[in-house]
Enzyme design. Structure first.
Site, PDB file in Angstrom:
ATOM      1  N   HIS A   1      17.036 -57.172  -7.126  1.00  0.00           N
ATOM      2  CA  HIS A   1      16.861 -56.354  -5.932  1.00  0.00           C
ATOM      3  C   HIS A   1      17.903 -55.248  -5.934  1.00  0.00           C
ATOM      4  O   HIS A   1      18.958 -55.355  -6.584  1.00  0.00           O
ATOM      5  CB  HIS A   1      16.985 -57.198  -4.664  1.00  0.00           C
ATOM      6  CG  HIS A   1      15.865 -58.176  -4.497  1.00  0.00           C
ATOM      7  ND1 HIS A   1      14.664 -57.841  -3.915  1.00  0.00           N
ATOM      8  CD2 HIS A   1      15.759 -59.484  -4.859  1.00  0.00           C
ATOM      9  CE1 HIS A   1      13.869 -58.899  -3.898  1.00  0.00           C
ATOM     10  NE2 HIS A   1      14.506 -59.903  -4.481  1.00  0.00           N
TER      11      HIS A   1
ATOM     12  N   THR B   1      12.227 -57.898 -12.505  1.00  0.00           N
ATOM     13  CA  THR B   1      12.496 -56.487 -12.283  1.00  0.00           C
ATOM     14  C   THR B   1      11.227 -55.803 -11.785  1.00  0.00           C
ATOM     15  O   THR B   1      10.192 -55.857 -12.451  1.00  0.00           O
ATOM     16  CB  THR B   1      12.968 -55.807 -13.577  1.00  0.00           C
ATOM     17  OG1 THR B   1      14.226 -56.359 -13.958  1.00  0.00           O
ATOM     18  CG2 THR B   1      13.097 -54.304 -13.401  1.00  0.00           C
TER      19      THR B   1
ATOM     20  N   GLY C   1       7.200 -56.386  -7.370  1.00  0.00           N
ATOM     21  CA  GLY C   1       8.357 -56.484  -6.498  1.00  0.00           C
ATOM     22  C   GLY C   1       8.007 -56.708  -5.058  1.00  0.00           C
ATOM     23  O   GLY C   1       7.026 -56.168  -4.541  1.00  0.00           O
ATOM     24  N   GLU C   2       8.801 -57.528  -4.422  1.00  0.00           N
ATOM     25  CA  GLU C   2       8.674 -57.816  -2.997  1.00  0.00           C
ATOM     26  C   GLU C   2      10.058 -57.695  -2.358  1.00  0.00           C
ATOM     27  O   GLU C   2      11.069 -57.950  -3.011  1.00  0.00           O
ATOM     28  CB  GLU C   2       8.139 -59.241  -2.785  1.00  0.00           C
ATOM     29  CG  GLU C   2       6.713 -59.462  -3.284  1.00  0.00           C
ATOM     30  CD  GLU C   2       5.659 -58.764  -2.435  1.00  0.00           C
ATOM     31  OE1 GLU C   2       6.013 -58.291  -1.332  1.00  0.00           O
ATOM     32  OE2 GLU C   2       4.505 -58.689  -2.884  1.00  0.00           O
TER      33      GLU C   2
END
Length: 260
Positions: A36, A71, A103-104
């Site tokens: 992140h 990633t 991604g979250e």
């Protein structure tokens, strides 16, 4: 099967290195970091850089695989990810893995003024992986795509691992598109999520179904919460079980051998 820990980066870097060192000392096979960049406006938090922490671990470990899970490649420039992964691979003596996904949460895109449309992000992920692999080749690389353009760019040195650093693709939402993407690379990361967004126990039959696909990649990686019996996935075709959760849990997980 091999066993790893997948560690959130929401802590001081030294604390994350300590968990990774404990994991190697206690017989785990891999140490992976969430990747992140920033907390969201409604949930600010400390965040360490995954690649810097992995570099520190590369110099202080000898055996464990090191990488990201995952990633969000569309959030980054692919040439930077190519350079970071090659540096990690060479620093670790050929132990790097690149885990990728969309991604979250989406707000980590929008908070930085980036679009979060999933179709656009998926196209950027596919094209970005082509770019990363092309730059890893060590040969002059040209690419003219919808999102990235490169003209005779040559990245040296190449990674130690050949033909490339292993790429694991997240397919936590298992559908034909995500599983098809994983089939083009080296591994697939699968798991189950609770309604609250935490990792749940994935049924063994779901793992076996993915592993039995004709296009299944070499590595079938199961994300599992702390306390999951690894024996649940014996005989399913899984090659890795990655235990992931919050930091307080993972400190205890890394302090003991993976199979108790």
């Amino acid at each position: 099967m091999r066993y790893g820990v997948s560690i959130p980066v929401m802590d001081e870097p030294g604390a994350l290195v300590d968990i990774g060192l404990a994991a190697e000392a206690n017989g785990w096979d891999g140490v992976f970091l969430w990747h992140h960049v920033v907390g969201t406006p409604d949930l600010p938090m400390p965040v360490s850089d995954a690649w810097v922490v992995l570099g520190a671990l590369a110099t202080r470990t000898e055996r464990v695989r090191l990488g990201t899970t995952v990633t969000a490649l569309p959030r980054h420039q692919p040439q930077e990810v190519a350079r970071q992964t090659v540096t990690l691979d060479r620093l670790s003596g050929g132990r790097a893995v690149l885990g990728v996904g969309l991604g979250e949460p989406p707000s980590e895109y929008t908070a930085l003024g980036r679009p979060a449309d999933r179709r656009t992000l998926a196209a950027m992920l596919d094209e970005g992986l082509e770019v990363v692999a092309g730059l890893w080749s060590g040969r002059p690389f040209t690419h003219h795509g919808a999102h990235y353009t490169f003209d005779e760019v040559q990245f040296l040195p190449p990674p130690l691992q050949q033909p490339r650093i292993p790429v694991w693709v997240s397919a936590m939402a298992r559908n034909e598109r995500t599983l098809g993407r994983a089939a083009r690379w080296d591994g697939v990361v699968i798991g189950a999520m609770t309604a609250e967004g935490t990792v749940d126990v994935l049924p063994a039959e779901a793992v076996a179904e993915v592993a039995a696909r004709p296009d299944a990649p070499a590595d079938v990686v199961v994300a599992a919460p702390p306390g999951t019996d690894p024996g649940l996935y014996e005989g399913t075709g899984a090659t890795w079980v990655l235990v992931t959760g919050w930091l307080d849990e993972l400190r205890g997980v890394a302090a003991v051998p993976p199979t108790g």
